[in-house]
Design a protein around this motif. Structure first.
Motif, PDB file in Angstrom:
ATOM      1  N   GLY A  70     -10.453   5.377  -0.553  1.00  0.00           N
ATOM      2  CA  GLY A  70      -9.410   6.386  -0.639  1.00  0.00           C
ATOM      3  C   GLY A  70      -8.894   6.545  -2.063  1.00  0.00           C
ATOM      4  O   GLY A  70      -8.627   7.659  -2.523  1.00  0.00           O
TER       5      GLY A  70
ATOM      6  N   TRP B 174     -10.251   6.437   5.044  1.00  0.00           N
ATOM      7  CA  TRP B 174     -10.045   5.252   5.869  1.00  0.00           C
ATOM      8  C   TRP B 174      -8.565   4.965   6.143  1.00  0.00           C
ATOM      9  O   TRP B 174      -8.218   4.496   7.223  1.00  0.00           O
ATOM     10  CB  TRP B 174     -10.705   4.030   5.234  1.00  0.00           C
ATOM     11  N   ASN B 175      -7.691   5.222   5.198  1.00  0.00           N
ATOM     12  CA  ASN B 175      -6.270   4.961   5.437  1.00  0.00           C
ATOM     13  C   ASN B 175      -5.782   5.675   6.691  1.00  0.00           C
ATOM     14  O   ASN B 175      -5.130   5.072   7.558  1.00  0.00           O
ATOM     15  CB  ASN B 175      -5.434   5.438   4.238  1.00  0.00           C
ATOM     16  N   GLU B 176      -6.103   6.962   6.794  1.00  0.00           N
ATOM     17  CA  GLU B 176      -5.674   7.741   7.957  1.00  0.00           C
ATOM     18  C   GLU B 176      -6.385   7.262   9.226  1.00  0.00           C
ATOM     19  O   GLU B 176      -5.773   7.163  10.297  1.00  0.00           O
ATOM     20  CB  GLU B 176      -5.966   9.226   7.731  1.00  0.00           C
TER      21      GLU B 176
ATOM     22  N   ASP C 174      -4.874   3.934  10.454  1.00  0.00           N
ATOM     23  CA  ASP C 174      -3.555   4.130  11.064  1.00  0.00           C
ATOM     24  C   ASP C 174      -3.692   4.619  12.503  1.00  0.00           C
ATOM     25  O   ASP C 174      -2.964   4.165  13.404  1.00  0.00           O
ATOM     26  CB  ASP C 174      -2.731   5.135  10.257  1.00  0.00           C
TER      27      ASP C 174
ATOM     28  N   TRP D 186       0.824  -1.213   0.000  1.00  0.00           N
ATOM     29  CA  TRP D 186       0.000   0.000   0.000  1.00  0.00           C
ATOM     30  C   TRP D 186       0.854   1.258   0.000  1.00  0.00           C
ATOM     31  O   TRP D 186       0.452   2.292  -0.548  1.00  0.00           O
ATOM     32  CB  TRP D 186      -0.971  -0.036   1.176  1.00  0.00           C
ATOM     33  N   THR D 187       2.043   1.165   0.577  1.00  0.00           N
ATOM     34  CA  THR D 187       2.965   2.296   0.491  1.00  0.00           C
ATOM     35  C   THR D 187       3.369   2.524  -0.958  1.00  0.00           C
ATOM     36  O   THR D 187       3.405   3.660  -1.445  1.00  0.00           O
ATOM     37  CB  THR D 187       4.223   2.025   1.343  1.00  0.00           C
TER      38      THR D 187
ATOM     39  N   TYR E 227      -8.986  -0.010   1.483  1.00  0.00           N
ATOM     40  CA  TYR E 227      -8.287   1.085   0.815  1.00  0.00           C
ATOM     41  C   TYR E 227      -9.046   1.618  -0.393  1.00  0.00           C
ATOM     42  O   TYR E 227      -8.672   2.632  -0.973  1.00  0.00           O
ATOM     43  CB  TYR E 227      -6.899   0.614   0.373  1.00  0.00           C
TER      44      TYR E 227
ATOM     45  N   THR F  51       0.319   3.992  -2.811  1.00  0.00           N
ATOM     46  CA  THR F  51       0.049   5.374  -2.411  1.00  0.00           C
ATOM     47  C   THR F  51       1.072   6.325  -3.014  1.00  0.00           C
ATOM     48  O   THR F  51       0.724   7.406  -3.520  1.00  0.00           O
ATOM     49  CB  THR F  51       0.055   5.492  -0.873  1.00  0.00           C
TER      50      THR F  51
END
Length: 438
Positions: A95, A401-403, A406, A70-71, A92, A74
């Protein structure tokens, strides 16, 4: 005359060479990115068949493990450099849609008259947003418990059955089994008054981590009557502060800090993944989705099986999720990418993957093909994953949702690790998440 013949032949040869070169230039190469090495063999077989049928398309498979996947995506999204086709996950999805990174497949589906009724409708709906369809489902999964039969036999503990229970008050059958399978370096289990929780060599249960939402704590929140994290998909109300949710998370924390039957999150980071610890026989049980069945088949050092999640105060509830193949919205090869996705999500390809037994196919009529791959081999109770589809929770979805995820993972890790209490962790999560929901 001779010169004329040679001139004509030379012209033909040159023309043929240019024609061949032009044909070679017309061949399109697609980048295909995925994260699960356990599925690589199955999808390689499918893609090789696709390329045989589509000689004008070459597909380069790129395996990127989950922790970096995912990094990479992104970063690629920000640089406008994503693979043409890649695996998508519901967590994910929103997003990527919000940032315009995914291609709407609805026009292609309608143009080619793709029959979407063959899929589990709930899975199809996951990839639907504001009238657009961003994916066709490739598979599905539910959550069960893997357990080491040899460790149970050694401890003289009966195997867990599909009617076992848990509750946040005294833990039920689930906690007692965890206690009996947790041992210190003197062989004393967690029910022994002389048990030393500072010298544990074997845990009854593993993977207590804030980031382990899908296979871990969220199922227990649902089973205790909690709504989940957000009131509804794309909702704006934080509900992880409901009493039922807080109570379930407190029990999850107590497994580490009060009962000592599971290690703190940082222990699995230091000792390897929870799955690695299970394979090393440091964990007697571990929660895992059906996508781990292929990895389980490679275990040779002990006998194992799967059992459904323990029944909670409000029944047994499992996360239900399914992946899809997404197409990058800005790929220069939209038609070719669609041909690949249409093949991968089609009956023939999903049958190839089902025969490998790595993931349950999203085409319901192919589930029996998947089960045939496990006939006469471990696990004996593989059908429990199908039974778990009878009562499932709603996956939290939001454009931020990603944020949000985390934040939740970070704060719950502090609580599960014993550095803060659950109410404080929930309050901290709410304060950080609420602005993102608005």
């Amino acid at each position: 005359m001779r010169r004329t013949v040679w001139f004509v032949l030379a012209t033909l040869v040159i023309g043929l060479l240019f024609s061949t070169a032009a044909g070679a230039q017309e061949k399109v190469t697609l980048r295909y990115m995925f994260w699960d090495s356990n599925q690589e063999e199955a999808y390689r077989a499918s893609i090789e068949e696709f390329m045989r049928r589509n000689p004008d398309i070459a597909v380069e498979m790129e395996l990127v493990e989950w922790n970096d996947y995912w990094t990479r995506l992104t970063t690629g999204m920000a640089a406008r450099n994503l693979p043409d086709v890649f695996w998508g996950h519901a967590a994910y999805f929103s997003g990527f849609v919000a940032r315009g990174a995914l291609l709407d497949l609805k026009p292609y589906i309608e143009r080619d008259n793709v029959d979407t009724s063959i899929y589990y409708q709930r899975l199809l709906d996951v990839w639907h947003y504001e009238g657009a369809q961003y994916g066709l489902p490739k598979d599905w999964d539910t959550i069960a418990i893997f357990y080491n039969k040899d460790l149970f036999d050694k401890a003289g503990v009966p195997y867990p059955t599909d009617d076992w229970t848990w509750n946040p008050k005294d833990g039920g059958d689930f906690l007692r089994i965890c206690q009996l399978l947790t041992l210190d370096d003197q062989g004393r289990n967690a029910l022994d008054p002389d048990f030393d929780p500072t010298r544990i060599v074997q845990y009854g249960f593993g993977d207590i981590a804030g980031s382990n939402m899908q296979a871990g704590w969220l199922n227990f929140v649902w089973m205790n009557g909690g709504t989940g994290v957000i009131d509804k998909p794309y909702g704006n109300k934080f509900v992880l502060n409901e009493p039922e949710a807080v109570e379930a998370l407190q029990f999850w924390s107590d497994l580490v800090n009060k009962y000592h039957v599971a290690p703190p999150p940082e222990a699995t980071v230091a000792g390897g993944s929870a799955w690695d610890m299970f394979v090393a026989q440091r964990f007697a049980m571990v929660p895992a989705g059906s996508w781990m069945l292929t990895a389980g088949r490679s275990i040779e050092s002990f006998s194992w099986d799967v059992v459904g999640l323990p029944w909670g105060p409000k029944g047994r509830v499992s996360a239900f999720n399914g992946l899809a193949h997404n197409i990058y919205a800005h790929t220069p090869h939209k038609e070719e990418a669609w041909r690949l996705v249409k093949w991968l999500e089609g009956y023939e390809s999903q049958k190839i993957v089902a025969e490998h037994g790595c993931v349950f196919p999203a085409i319901e009529s192919l589930v029996e093909v998947f089960l045939d791959a496990y006939a006469g081999r471990e696990p004996a109770n593989v059908e429990v994953y199908i039974e778990l589809t009878e009562n499932t929770g709603t996956w939290p979805m939001h454009k931020n949702w990603n944020e949000i995820f985390d934040i939740i993972g970070r704060e719950l890790d502090l609580a599960f690790g014993g550095f803060m209490d659950i109410p404080s962790a929930i309050a901290s999560i709410e304060a950080q998440v609420t602005p993102l929901l608005e």
